[in-house]
Scaffold this active site. Sequence first.
Site, PDB file in Angstrom:
ATOM      1  N   LEU A 137      18.804  -6.782   5.722  1.00 18.51           N
ATOM      2  CA  LEU A 137      19.768  -6.657   4.623  1.00 18.51           C
ATOM      3  C   LEU A 137      21.201  -6.747   5.145  1.00 18.51           C
ATOM      4  CD1 LEU A 137      17.845  -3.713   2.995  1.00 18.51           C
ATOM      5  CD2 LEU A 137      18.012  -6.033   2.060  1.00 18.51           C
TER       6      LEU A 137
ATOM      7  N   SER B 233       0.821  -1.218   0.000  1.00 20.03           N
ATOM      8  CA  SER B 233       0.000   0.000   0.000  1.00 20.03           C
ATOM      9  C   SER B 233       0.858   1.272   0.000  1.00 20.03           C
ATOM     10  CB  SER B 233      -0.979   0.005   1.173  1.00 20.03           C
ATOM     11  OG  SER B 233      -0.307   0.175   2.398  1.00 20.03           O
ATOM     12  N   ASN B 234       2.048   1.215   0.585  1.00 19.63           N
ATOM     13  CA  ASN B 234       2.918   2.396   0.529  1.00 19.63           C
ATOM     14  C   ASN B 234       3.447   2.620  -0.883  1.00 19.63           C
ATOM     15  OD1 ASN B 234       3.451   3.877   3.175  1.00 19.63           O
ATOM     16  ND2 ASN B 234       3.464   1.732   3.813  1.00 19.63           N
TER      17      ASN B 234
ATOM     18  N   HIS C  74       9.077   3.023   8.460  1.00 19.03           N
ATOM     19  CA  HIS C  74       8.899   2.142   9.615  1.00 19.03           C
ATOM     20  C   HIS C  74       7.692   2.627  10.419  1.00 19.03           C
ATOM     21  CE1 HIS C  74       9.978  -0.724  12.681  1.00 19.03           C
ATOM     22  NE2 HIS C  74       9.748   0.219  13.577  1.00 19.03           N
TER      23      HIS C  74
ATOM     24  N   GLU D 247       1.423   7.128   6.944  1.00 21.20           N
ATOM     25  CA  GLU D 247       2.492   6.547   6.113  1.00 21.20           C
ATOM     26  C   GLU D 247       2.269   6.920   4.649  1.00 21.20           C
ATOM     27  OE1 GLU D 247       3.707   2.462   6.674  1.00 21.20           O
ATOM     28  OE2 GLU D 247       2.724   2.374   8.619  1.00 21.20           O
TER      29      GLU D 247
ATOM     30  N   THR E  38      20.720   2.544   7.131  1.00 22.22           N
ATOM     31  CA  THR E  38      22.103   2.299   7.541  1.00 22.22           C
ATOM     32  C   THR E  38      22.191   0.840   7.987  1.00 22.22           C
ATOM     33  OG1 THR E  38      21.581   3.050   9.777  1.00 22.22           O
ATOM     34  CG2 THR E  38      22.486   4.705   8.274  1.00 22.22           C
TER      35      THR E  38
ATOM     36  N   MET F 213      10.317  -6.768   3.958  1.00 24.90           N
ATOM     37  CA  MET F 213      10.563  -7.367   5.272  1.00 24.90           C
ATOM     38  C   MET F 213      11.745  -8.340   5.268  1.00 24.90           C
ATOM     39  SD  MET F 213       8.280  -5.624   6.759  1.00 24.90           S
ATOM     40  CE  MET F 213       7.858  -6.233   8.378  1.00 24.90           C
TER      41      MET F 213
ATOM     42  N   ARG G  37      21.829 -15.208   2.983  1.00 25.02           N
ATOM     43  CA  ARG G  37      21.413 -13.811   2.885  1.00 25.02           C
ATOM     44  C   ARG G  37      22.289 -13.071   1.874  1.00 25.02           C
ATOM     45  NH1 ARG G  37      17.809 -11.712   6.391  1.00 25.02           N
ATOM     46  NH2 ARG G  37      17.760 -13.121   8.140  1.00 25.02           N
TER      47      ARG G  37
HETATM   48  C1  GAR Z   1       3.919  -0.719   6.593  1.00 26.61           C
HETATM   49  O1  GAR Z   1       3.157  -0.419   7.736  1.00 26.61           O
HETATM   50  C2  GAR Z   1       5.381  -0.405   6.832  1.00 26.61           C
HETATM   51  O2  GAR Z   1       5.577   0.724   7.627  1.00 26.61           O
HETATM   52  C3  GAR Z   1       5.848  -1.659   7.529  1.00 26.61           C
HETATM   53  O3  GAR Z   1       5.202  -2.703   6.852  1.00 26.61           O
HETATM   54  C4  GAR Z   1       3.955  -2.239   6.349  1.00 26.61           C
HETATM   55  C5  GAR Z   1       3.882  -2.564   4.885  1.00 26.61           C
HETATM   56  O4  GAR Z   1       2.627  -2.249   4.361  1.00 26.61           O
HETATM   57  N1  GAR Z   1       7.279  -1.787   7.468  1.00 26.61           N
HETATM   58  C6  GAR Z   1       8.029  -2.292   8.452  1.00 26.61           C
HETATM   59  O5  GAR Z   1       7.570  -2.770   9.470  1.00 26.61           O
HETATM   60  C7  GAR Z   1       9.526  -2.255   8.191  1.00 26.61           C
HETATM   61  N2  GAR Z   1      10.272  -2.466   9.389  1.00 26.61           N
HETATM   62  P1  GAR Z   1       2.431  -2.079   2.802  1.00 26.61           P
HETATM   63  O6  GAR Z   1       3.010  -3.340   2.149  1.00 26.61           O
HETATM   64  O7  GAR Z   1       0.942  -2.013   2.626  1.00 26.61           O
HETATM   65  O8  GAR Z   1       3.151  -0.828   2.373  1.00 26.61           O
END
Ligand code: GAR
Length: 212
Positions: A90, A13-14, A106, A171, A138, A87, A62
């Site tokens: 890295l 969604s982001n 985040h 977000e 980082t 997720m 990895r």
């Molecule tokens: C979002 O809430 C993002 O902030 C989080 O995963 C979700 C992904 O949603 N990211 C983390 O937790 C990274 N540490 P999305 O796939 O709908 O964008």
Amino acid sequence: MKSIVILISGRGSNMEAIVQADIPGVRIAAVISNRPKAGGLQFAAGRGIHTEVVDHTAFESRALFDQSLAEAIDRHAPDLVVLAGFMRVLTDGFVRRYEGRMINIHPSLLPAFGGLATHRRAIDAGVRFHGATVHFVTPTLDDGPIVIQAAVPVLPDDTEETLAERVLVEEHRIYPQAVRWIAEDRVRLENGRAVVLAAPESGCSINPALEC
Ligand code: GAR
């Protein structure tokens, strides 16, 4: 024109918010997922964006996964790599390769609540404000110079779900904003901090939905 590659693992969604923001001077060269079934891939492909899967389960380590991912990214020679719900932890080598040109979102007000289950942990801690952070990546997980944050109130009857929903709205607003600032060359890294030149009037980066 700045070219960006967006990395996702799921819903996306982001990524969708960034695509829909249609940021002037930004071309989305590719959306890459480490999971073949990531929902966001369909949305991106439907918008005519090049999509690709680098499935982490196909690699023995990895480092090998990161190497293959880097090759996929570099084929597009992006100016900026955007982690949008990507997720995977890295490797240092991967992070250094994109130093100063890779950002992440985040779901907490960093440095509080790095890691997982941020909404649950915010409720359990009894904090009155929670939110989201866009930061340069980082080698330390959920660390790095902060570009923008947005805060939301934590309400007495919030559940993990209602709080997550309120944070997600923010977000979707701050991530395209951060990409726009970077595309406009308005973000400078100075002494380990991200300085935004000519940022909007104070207050806009915190709870702008209410104030701006
Ligand atoms: C979002 O809430 C993002 O902030 C989080 O995963 C979700 C992904 O949603 N990211 C983390 O937790 C990274 N540490 P999305 O796939 O709908 O964008």
